[in-house]
Design a protein around this motif. Structure first.
Motif, PDB file in Angstrom:
ATOM      1  N   VAL A   1      48.984  50.018  65.891  1.00  0.00           N
ATOM      2  CA  VAL A   1      48.106  49.405  64.733  1.00  0.00           C
ATOM      3  C   VAL A   1      48.446  50.291  63.371  1.00  0.00           C
ATOM      4  O   VAL A   1      48.684  50.600  61.917  1.00  0.00           O
ATOM      5  CB  VAL A   1      46.925  49.700  64.636  1.00  0.00           C
ATOM      6  N   MET A   2      49.872  51.142  63.772  1.00  0.00           N
ATOM      7  CA  MET A   2      50.738  51.829  62.715  1.00  0.00           C
ATOM      8  C   MET A   2      51.394  50.965  62.488  1.00  0.00           C
ATOM      9  O   MET A   2      51.581  50.779  61.112  1.00  0.00           O
ATOM     10  CB  MET A   2      51.537  52.784  63.695  1.00  0.00           C
ATOM     11  N   LEU A   3      52.152  50.259  62.545  1.00  0.00           N
ATOM     12  CA  LEU A   3      53.494  48.704  62.203  1.00  0.00           C
ATOM     13  C   LEU A   3      52.347  47.836  61.257  1.00  0.00           C
ATOM     14  O   LEU A   3      52.184  47.649  60.718  1.00  0.00           O
ATOM     15  CB  LEU A   3      53.696  47.663  63.740  1.00  0.00           C
ATOM     16  N   VAL A   4      51.338  47.690  61.972  1.00  0.00           N
ATOM     17  CA  VAL A   4      49.618  46.798  61.105  1.00  0.00           C
ATOM     18  C   VAL A   4      50.090  47.458  59.438  1.00  0.00           C
ATOM     19  O   VAL A   4      49.927  47.104  58.774  1.00  0.00           O
ATOM     20  CB  VAL A   4      48.844  46.411  62.209  1.00  0.00           C
ATOM     21  N   ALA A   5      49.509  48.477  60.291  1.00  0.00           N
ATOM     22  CA  ALA A   5      49.280  49.287  58.578  1.00  0.00           C
ATOM     23  C   ALA A   5      50.497  49.257  57.283  1.00  0.00           C
ATOM     24  O   ALA A   5      50.098  48.855  56.210  1.00  0.00           O
ATOM     25  CB  ALA A   5      48.310  50.888  58.852  1.00  0.00           C
ATOM     26  N   SER A   6      51.492  49.493  58.593  1.00  0.00           N
ATOM     27  CA  SER A   6      52.319  50.275  57.887  1.00  0.00           C
ATOM     28  C   SER A   6      52.939  48.283  56.160  1.00  0.00           C
ATOM     29  O   SER A   6      53.313  48.434  55.532  1.00  0.00           O
ATOM     30  CB  SER A   6      54.064  49.616  58.229  1.00  0.00           C
ATOM     31  N   VAL A   7      52.607  47.194  57.324  1.00  0.00           N
ATOM     32  CA  VAL A   7      53.252  46.055  56.370  1.00  0.00           C
ATOM     33  C   VAL A   7      51.871  45.436  55.685  1.00  0.00           C
ATOM     34  O   VAL A   7      53.069  45.396  54.638  1.00  0.00           O
ATOM     35  CB  VAL A   7      53.379  44.984  57.423  1.00  0.00           C
ATOM     36  N   CYS A   8      51.081  45.426  56.091  1.00  0.00           N
ATOM     37  CA  CYS A   8      49.657  45.885  54.700  1.00  0.00           C
ATOM     38  C   CYS A   8      49.971  46.778  54.039  1.00  0.00           C
ATOM     39  O   CYS A   8      50.415  46.242  52.920  1.00  0.00           O
ATOM     40  CB  CYS A   8      48.554  45.929  55.817  1.00  0.00           C
ATOM     41  N   ALA A   9      50.121  48.239  54.381  1.00  0.00           N
ATOM     42  CA  ALA A   9      50.489  48.673  53.141  1.00  0.00           C
ATOM     43  C   ALA A   9      51.670  48.645  52.169  1.00  0.00           C
ATOM     44  O   ALA A   9      51.720  49.043  50.587  1.00  0.00           O
ATOM     45  CB  ALA A   9      50.929  50.408  53.357  1.00  0.00           C
ATOM     46  N   PHE A  10      52.504  48.018  53.085  1.00  0.00           N
ATOM     47  CA  PHE A  10      53.852  47.015  51.456  1.00  0.00           C
ATOM     48  C   PHE A  10      53.848  46.594  50.811  1.00  0.00           C
ATOM     49  O   PHE A  10      53.899  46.137  49.588  1.00  0.00           O
ATOM     50  CB  PHE A  10      54.989  47.226  52.950  1.00  0.00           C
ATOM     51  N   SER A  11      52.419  45.243  51.405  1.00  0.00           N
ATOM     52  CA  SER A  11      51.927  43.916  50.144  1.00  0.00           C
ATOM     53  C   SER A  11      51.418  44.354  49.677  1.00  0.00           C
ATOM     54  O   SER A  11      50.946  43.906  48.826  1.00  0.00           O
ATOM     55  CB  SER A  11      51.744  42.775  51.691  1.00  0.00           C
ATOM     56  N   ILE A  12      50.140  45.212  50.181  1.00  0.00           N
ATOM     57  CA  ILE A  12      49.611  45.615  49.023  1.00  0.00           C
ATOM     58  C   ILE A  12      49.925  46.371  47.990  1.00  0.00           C
ATOM     59  O   ILE A  12      49.895  46.369  46.840  1.00  0.00           O
ATOM     60  CB  ILE A  12      47.935  46.911  49.417  1.00  0.00           C
ATOM     61  N   ASN A  13      51.046  47.481  48.403  1.00  0.00           N
ATOM     62  CA  ASN A  13      51.906  48.432  47.303  1.00  0.00           C
ATOM     63  C   ASN A  13      52.629  47.642  45.882  1.00  0.00           C
ATOM     64  O   ASN A  13      52.709  47.513  44.928  1.00  0.00           O
ATOM     65  CB  ASN A  13      52.478  49.261  48.082  1.00  0.00           C
ATOM     66  N   LEU A  14      53.188  46.025  46.701  1.00  0.00           N
ATOM     67  CA  LEU A  14      53.833  44.499  45.895  1.00  0.00           C
ATOM     68  C   LEU A  14      52.704  44.557  44.710  1.00  0.00           C
ATOM     69  O   LEU A  14      53.061  44.533  43.892  1.00  0.00           O
ATOM     70  CB  LEU A  14      54.254  44.046  46.905  1.00  0.00           C
ATOM     71  N   LEU A  15      51.741  43.765  45.234  1.00  0.00           N
ATOM     72  CA  LEU A  15      50.740  43.543  44.588  1.00  0.00           C
ATOM     73  C   LEU A  15      49.995  44.675  43.733  1.00  0.00           C
ATOM     74  O   LEU A  15      49.459  44.118  42.316  1.00  0.00           O
ATOM     75  CB  LEU A  15      49.565  43.293  45.431  1.00  0.00           C
ATOM     76  N   LEU A  16      49.859  45.964  44.092  1.00  0.00           N
ATOM     77  CA  LEU A  16      49.413  46.842  43.298  1.00  0.00           C
ATOM     78  C   LEU A  16      50.326  47.355  41.687  1.00  0.00           C
ATOM     79  O   LEU A  16      49.782  47.382  40.926  1.00  0.00           O
ATOM     80  CB  LEU A  16      48.864  47.897  43.082  1.00  0.00           C
ATOM     81  N   ASP A  17      51.999  46.722  41.781  1.00  0.00           N
ATOM     82  CA  ASP A  17      52.401  47.010  41.243  1.00  0.00           C
ATOM     83  C   ASP A  17      53.095  46.269  39.942  1.00  0.00           C
ATOM     84  O   ASP A  17      52.966  46.340  39.376  1.00  0.00           O
ATOM     85  CB  ASP A  17      53.841  47.416  41.903  1.00  0.00           C
ATOM     86  N   ALA A  18      52.455  44.778  40.487  1.00  0.00           N
ATOM     87  CA  ALA A  18      52.401  43.817  40.037  1.00  0.00           C
ATOM     88  C   ALA A  18      51.565  44.043  38.809  1.00  0.00           C
ATOM     89  O   ALA A  18      51.537  43.764  37.571  1.00  0.00           O
ATOM     90  CB  ALA A  18      52.164  42.376  40.816  1.00  0.00           C
ATOM     91  N   VAL A  19      50.050  44.381  39.553  1.00  0.00           N
ATOM     92  CA  VAL A  19      48.946  44.448  38.399  1.00  0.00           C
ATOM     93  C   VAL A  19      48.786  45.834  37.439  1.00  0.00           C
ATOM     94  O   VAL A  19      48.008  45.998  37.195  1.00  0.00           O
ATOM     95  CB  VAL A  19      48.051  43.997  39.184  1.00  0.00           C
ATOM     96  N   ALA A  20      49.824  46.652  37.963  1.00  0.00           N
ATOM     97  CA  ALA A  20      49.768  47.900  37.593  1.00  0.00           C
ATOM     98  C   ALA A  20      48.387  48.516  37.842  1.00  0.00           C
ATOM     99  O   ALA A  20      47.921  48.841  36.956  1.00  0.00           O
ATOM    100  CB  ALA A  20      50.375  48.336  35.178  1.00  0.00           C
ATOM    101  N   ALA A  21      47.972  48.395  38.723  1.00  0.00           N
ATOM    102  CA  ALA A  21      46.924  49.879  39.401  1.00  0.00           C
ATOM    103  C   ALA A  21      46.400  50.333  40.313  1.00  0.00           C
ATOM    104  O   ALA A  21      46.179  49.776  41.333  1.00  0.00           O
ATOM    105  CB  ALA A  21      45.779  48.353  39.548  1.00  0.00           C
ATOM    106  N   PRO A  22      47.806  51.723  39.984  1.00  0.00           N
ATOM    107  CA  PRO A  22      47.644  52.676  40.899  1.00  0.00           C
ATOM    108  C   PRO A  22      46.925  53.655  41.839  1.00  0.00           C
ATOM    109  O   PRO A  22      46.712  53.297  42.540  1.00  0.00           O
ATOM    110  CB  PRO A  22      48.426  53.081  40.582  1.00  0.00           C
ATOM    111  N   TYR A  23      45.545  53.324  40.329  1.00  0.00           N
ATOM    112  CA  TYR A  23      44.357  53.922  41.395  1.00  0.00           C
ATOM    113  C   TYR A  23      43.683  52.853  41.789  1.00  0.00           C
ATOM    114  O   TYR A  23      42.237  53.846  41.853  1.00  0.00           O
ATOM    115  CB  TYR A  23      43.313  54.001  39.664  1.00  0.00           C
TER     116      TYR A  23
ATOM    117  N   LEU B   1      41.347  50.456  69.763  1.00  0.00           N
ATOM    118  CA  LEU B   1      41.141  50.167  68.318  1.00  0.00           C
ATOM    119  C   LEU B   1      40.037  50.179  67.621  1.00  0.00           C
ATOM    120  O   LEU B   1      40.375  51.035  66.278  1.00  0.00           O
ATOM    121  CB  LEU B   1      41.934  47.774  68.680  1.00  0.00           C
ATOM    122  N   PRO B   2      38.928  49.270  68.094  1.00  0.00           N
ATOM    123  CA  PRO B   2      38.350  50.488  66.298  1.00  0.00           C
ATOM    124  C   PRO B   2      38.169  52.246  66.559  1.00  0.00           C
ATOM    125  O   PRO B   2      37.442  52.002  65.343  1.00  0.00           O
ATOM    126  CB  PRO B   2      36.894  49.851  67.818  1.00  0.00           C
TER     127      PRO B   2
END
Lengths: 206, 193
Positions: B50-72, B108-109
């Motif tokens: 799950v950590m591996l999955v979460a790490s990939v997810c978090a990385f992509s979300i962070n790219l997206l949030l940086d692109a739209v400038a919404a760190p909050y 997992l749950p």
């Protein structure tokens, strides 16, 4: 079924159902940021605020939240308030914000908050949920503070940043390190267990 | 951008700053499922995954949030995306590989919104790791979590046979054991520099 008096909702969080010492919930923040009393107090207050606000929101919205999607809704509500607290602490004191670090954001995954939302606020009126959240919040803060005080006195020879013993006191560095958190918590658990045991022994004799 | 060497990130996450024993993340499953060696191993595997999955997810979300400038929106989007991705992976796993599902699936749950998972996502963002470093960090953290869990289970299996005073039994004894483990992990400080 007789309804328990409303003050009981507040009092039970302090001792009988204390979130840290009795239910052993929300241990991550309790151990991680209790290395000084001031950090412990700030963390306790931040958690209490989120607990209170999410308790009110969940209780107000309990008729509108569909059962199947309730956990997701609770998490959204909690995460919003945690974001508020995160930015509020950064605005109030940058020093405190740095020493608490990512643990403010980690309030989201504190099992205590989701636990109270699911077990209490979703089934009770706003008034009772507020009392329950306040009681749990105070119980959590007191527990955190008592761990923090022990660790700060023994580990850095001070309390709330004020130096205590002037000379000749060898500080127990291990208490400020992570393992000290485990030991201080174990110590308090023993004290609580002992008091409970004595109470239980006394009761049948009456 | 953080340019630490990959192996030192791994060692740091697994041993020096072990998620359980130095950051106190994932304490609840740590005490909950560390009574038996067998379950501890499976839980460790599930958390690493799950950590591996979460790490990939978090990385992509962070790219997206940086692109739209919404760190909050970080906290709320991390937790929602990670939880739903894990749920999705769980469904896929049940369909495609029932054997793996039986080994890891039941845990997992329990761990979708575990503090260790969420903490990993936050830490890798705070440290500005790039993609490969994030993945290595997740692998290290997962290995460290599994190691701590297995060690703890080993000690607790022996502890069951020992003569422990009634007062100390249960959480208090487990806490003291964890404290001693944590103290021994402090010996790794300075490794991998």
């Amino acid at each position: 079924m007789n309804q328990p008096p409303t003050t009981d909702e507040f009092v039970k969080g302090l001792w009988r159902d204390n979130p840290v010492f009795v239910q052993v919930l929300g241990m991550c923040p309790a151990l991680a940021v209790s290395n000084t009393a001031i950090n412990a107090l700030a963390m306790g207050l931040a958690t209490s605020f989120v607990l209170l606000m999410s308790g009110i929101s969940v209780s107000l919205l309990r008729r509108f939240i569909p059962r199947e999607a309730r956990i997701v809704c609770y998490i959204c509500i909690i995460a919003s308030f945690v974001t508020v607290v995160d930015y509020a602490i950064a605005a109030i004191s940058l020093e405190l914000y740095r020493s608490l670090g990512a643990f403010i954001a980690l309030i989201v995954v504190n099992c205590l908050i989701l636990g109270r939302a699911e077990a209490f606020a979703s089934k009770n009126t706003v008034g009772r949920s507020v009392l329950d959240a306040l009681g749990m919040g105070v119980g959590f803060t007191v527990a955190l503070l008592s761990i923090g005080i022990v660790r700060e006195i023994l580990g850095s020879n001070s309390l709330f940043g004020i130096a205590l013993f002037p000379d000749g006191f060898q500080t127990w560095t291990v208490m400020v390190l992570p393992s000290g958190g485990f030991f201080a918590m174990a110590l308090w658990l023993l004290v609580v267990n002992r008091i409970k045991e004595r109470q239980a022994l006394k009761e049948p004799a009456q | 951008m953080n340019d630490a060497a990959h192996w030192s990130i791994f060692v740091e996450a697994a041993l020096i700053n072990n998620f359980v024993l130095a950051y106190f993340l994932g304490i609840c499953p740590f005490f909950g499922v560390s009574a038996k060696l067998e379950t501890a191993l499976r839980m460790g595997g599930a958390v690493s995954f799950v950590m591996l999955v979460a790490s990939v997810c978090a990385f992509s979300i962070n790219l997206l949030l940086d692109a739209v400038a919404a760190p909050y929106l970080r906290i709320i989007s991390y937790i929602l995306v990670i939880a739903s991705t894990v749920q999705l992976v769980e469904m896929l796993m049940r369909k495609l590989s029932p054997a793996t599902f039986r080994a890891l699936g039941i845990y997992l749950p329990l761990i979708t919104t575990n503090c260790a998972i969420f903490g990993l996502a936050l830490f890798q963002t705070n440290r500005e790791y790039d993609f490969t470093r994030s993945v290595v960090y997740a692998l290290g953290a997962g290995a460290g979590f599994a190691l701590a869990l297995v060690l703890m289970a080993g000690v607790r299996e022996k502890l069951d046979l020992a003569n422990v005073p009634q007062l100390v039994k249960g959480t208090a004894a487990a806490l003291v054991v964890a404290g001693i483990l944590s103290m021994s992990f402090m010996g790794f400080a300075g490794l991998g520099r």
